[in-house]
Design a protein around this motif. Structure first.
Motif, mmCIF file in Angstrom:
data_model
loop_
_atom_site.group_PDB
_atom_site.id
_atom_site.type_symbol
_atom_site.label_atom_id
_atom_site.label_comp_id
_atom_site.label_asym_id
_atom_site.label_seq_id
_atom_site.Cartn_x
_atom_site.Cartn_y
_atom_site.Cartn_z
ATOM 1 N N VAL B 24 0.798 -1.225 -0.050
ATOM 2 C CA VAL B 24 -0.081 -0.126 0.005
ATOM 3 C C VAL B 24 0.781 1.220 0.031
ATOM 4 O O VAL B 24 0.565 2.284 -0.759
ATOM 5 C CB VAL B 24 -0.887 0.050 1.150
ATOM 6 C CG1 VAL B 24 -1.580 1.347 1.181
ATOM 7 C CG2 VAL B 24 -2.007 -1.154 1.089
ATOM 8 N N VAL B 27 2.769 1.639 -3.338
ATOM 9 C CA VAL B 27 1.863 2.171 -4.448
ATOM 10 C C VAL B 27 1.683 3.560 -4.277
ATOM 11 O O VAL B 27 1.406 4.318 -5.269
ATOM 12 C CB VAL B 27 0.483 1.375 -4.521
ATOM 13 C CG1 VAL B 27 -0.437 1.899 -5.788
ATOM 14 C CG2 VAL B 27 1.009 -0.076 -5.226
ATOM 15 N N SER B 28 1.096 3.823 -3.133
ATOM 16 C CA SER B 28 0.776 5.363 -2.623
ATOM 17 C C SER B 28 1.731 6.448 -2.918
ATOM 18 O O SER B 28 1.323 7.356 -3.262
ATOM 19 C CB SER B 28 0.107 5.296 -1.457
ATOM 20 O OG SER B 28 -0.835 4.169 -1.129
ATOM 21 N N CYS B 91 -5.192 2.573 -1.925
ATOM 22 C CA CYS B 91 -4.409 2.999 -2.691
ATOM 23 C C CYS B 91 -4.496 4.434 -3.317
ATOM 24 O O CYS B 91 -3.976 5.483 -3.316
ATOM 25 C CB CYS B 91 -3.805 1.964 -3.936
ATOM 26 S SG CYS B 91 -2.892 0.982 -3.044
ATOM 27 N N SER B 95 -2.972 7.736 -2.042
ATOM 28 C CA SER B 95 -2.269 8.608 -3.178
ATOM 29 C C SER B 95 -2.546 10.164 -3.161
ATOM 30 O O SER B 95 -1.439 10.848 -3.405
ATOM 31 C CB SER B 95 -2.420 7.823 -4.634
ATOM 32 O OG SER B 95 -2.091 6.533 -4.665
ATOM 33 N N SER B 159 -0.645 4.379 6.552
ATOM 34 C CA SER B 159 -1.253 3.440 5.924
ATOM 35 C C SER B 159 -2.017 2.297 6.766
ATOM 36 O O SER B 159 -2.783 1.674 6.614
ATOM 37 C CB SER B 159 -0.144 2.623 4.934
ATOM 38 O OG SER B 159 0.456 1.704 5.758
#
Ligand SMILES: Nc1ncnc2c1ncn2[C@@H]1O[C@H](COP(=O)(O)OP(=O)(O)OP(=O)(O)O)[C@@H](O)[C@H]1O
Ligand SMILES: [Mg+2]
Lengths: 240, 217
Positions: B24, B27-28, B91, B95, B159
């Motif tokens: 997580v 990706v973020s 995500c 993000s 997260s």
């Protein structure tokens, strides 16, 4: 040839250039003197299009600098400028500083760019400093590097804006020597300076600026020894 | 303390949780940084006045608690019938949250490059893009790196909140074990240690790069 025709320029309410006319021929050295805030720096930045103008015209070899259709990036390749603050790129070595524009702007190979950079740096006396970072050099050395960086683009015209003003008195000489050398090699130059002795020596003509107006322009002997304008007399008296 | 009921398979369970946390976060932070650079450049170019709408939206993402954003984001995706699994929703929200902070970091970094230096670059015939690429980017990255590392480490810890959408990341995995084994201190200690271990390389990377660059400026 640089042709400046009736150029006017304001910052907000303040009119900084009030109709400047000046033609500089190939191979000529013109120095510009005048009080603080008289518009000398502004004129140089208008010549290579770093600042827009309100009216009038600047032509370089017949190209109108401020026309919308003019490719300024291309034009600036033939008009080098060096500023009062030496403006090194701090993350690059001396050699990389000088090689960057020839490589990225002119698309030269690394080898060719390096060859030219070494040549120019040696020319200004920095041949020993190639792999040094700018913060490890004196102001005078950084300023000479800035000159080499501009010269590496093989400009046809050079503009110098008080390139010695931010330097220790000890370091002024080495930079002025570099300018003298360029002048003797036939470079077309406009130099804004406070160094009167230097101006007298290298100039074909000296221009005196006062409050946004070019009050007087003449050969150095004429302007320094027999100034006509009252403000010129006052300025020269004050600087002696 | 060493007389624990914690088994090998429980540790594997925690490791899976840590993997989810890393996934997580990675990706973020990656997507958030790309967006942050884009928004940061736009904000800088437009100036405070024209960028006001963008700034406003980003301020919302920075000031509303992440938990609320996650819950609202999840509700929104189900209302819009996007059918996103919790991982995707998490995500996307994280993000945008990261991008909101990253935008400010990037803008500040660009701001730190003196205009006179940029003028010198342009006066050599470099285009706006070349100036950005060869002068502004390297200098701004040096200035922004510590804040960006801080942001990344923060996002890794934040997260944990995605457990509210049902994802079993490191903290949730620990909670499950605590409930089952009733050894809260020991398990949370291990959980904390794992957070520390996965953060360490990022923190060290920052220190390493700073050291490598410092003699040059
Ligand atoms: N970017 C700018 N924005 C607003 N005003 C400016 C700007 N640049 C210059 N000025 C103003 O324009 C006037 C002329 O400035 P300029 O720098 O051309 O003078 P100068 O003759 O070079 O002076 P100096 O000898 O101090 O360098 C000054 O009053 C200055 O404050
Ligand atoms: Mg000036």
């Amino acid at each position: 040839m640089i042709e400046i025709e009736n150029v006017r320029k304001s910052f907000g309410q303040l009119e900084v250039l009030k109709g400047i006319n000046l033609t500089v021929k190939k191979g000529e050295v013109v120095t510009v003197i005048g009080g603080s805030g008289s518009g000398k720096s502004t004129l140089l930045t208008c010549i290579n299009g770093l600042e827009p103008i309100a009216s009038g015209k600047v032509m370089i070899d017949g190209t109108d600098v401020h026309a919308k259709s003019t490719d300024l990036n291309k034009l600036r390749q033939k008009v080098g400028i060096v500023f009062q603050q030496w403006n090194a790129f701090p993350h690059l070595t001396v050699l990389e500083n000088v090689m960057l524009a020839p490589r990225k702007v002119l698309g030269m190979s690394k080898q060719k760019a390096e060859e030219i950079a070494v040549k120019q740096l040696t020319h200004v006396g920095l041949g020993e400093k190639l792999s040094v970072y700018p913060n490890r050099m004196s102001g005078g050395q950084q300023q000479r590097m800035a000159i080499a960086r501009a010269l590496a683009m093989s400009p046809e015209y050079m503009l110098f804006d008080e390139v010695t003003s931010a330097l220790d008195p000890m370091l002024v000489g080495e930079v002025l020597d570099t300018l003298r050398m360029l002048a003797s090699e036939g470079m077309t130059m406009i130099c804004v300076t406070h160094e009167m002795k230097f101006a007298r020596e290298v100039s074909d003509r000296v221009a005196f600026f006062h409050q946004g107006v070019m009050a007087e322009i003449a050969a150095p002997e004429q302007l320094f020894d027999a100034p006509e304008h009252a403000e010129t007399k006052k300025f020269l008296a004050a600087t002696h | 303390m060493f007389n624990t009921a914690l088994s090998w398979s429980d540790l594997v369970f925690l490791a899976h949780g840590a993997g989810m946390t890393l996934a997580v976060t990675a990706v973020s932070v990656a997507a958030g940084t790309v967006l942050g650079v884009l928004f940061g450049v736009i904000r800088f170019q437009l100036g405070p006045y024209w960028a006001a709408p963008l700034t406003f939206v980003l301020d919302v993402f920075r000031s509303v608690p992440l938990l609320i954003q996650l819950v609202l984001g999840n509700a929104l995706q189900s209302i819009m019938k996007l059918g996103w699994p919790p991982f995707t929703t998490s995500c996307v929200v994280l993000s945008l949250y990261t991008a909101a902070y990253c935008t400010e970091i990037v803008r500040g970094g660009i701001d730190s490059v003196p205009t006179t230096t940029r003028r010198a670059a342009r006066s050599l015939g470099m285009s706006w893009f070349q100036d950005m690429r060869y002068i502004v980017a390297p200098l701004a990255i040096r200035v922004s790196l510590p804040s960006w590392i801080g942001l990344t480490l923060g996002v890794m810890k934040d997260s944990a909140l995605v457990l509210w959408l049902g994802l079993i990341e490191l903290l949730r995995a620990s909670q499950i074990l605590v409930t089952r084994l009733q050894e809260p201190l020991f398990i949370l200690l291990i959980c904390g240690a794992i957070y520390f271990i996965i953060s360490l390389p990022i923190a060290r990377l920052g220190g390493y790069l700073e050291k490598r660059w410092s003699p040059n400026d």
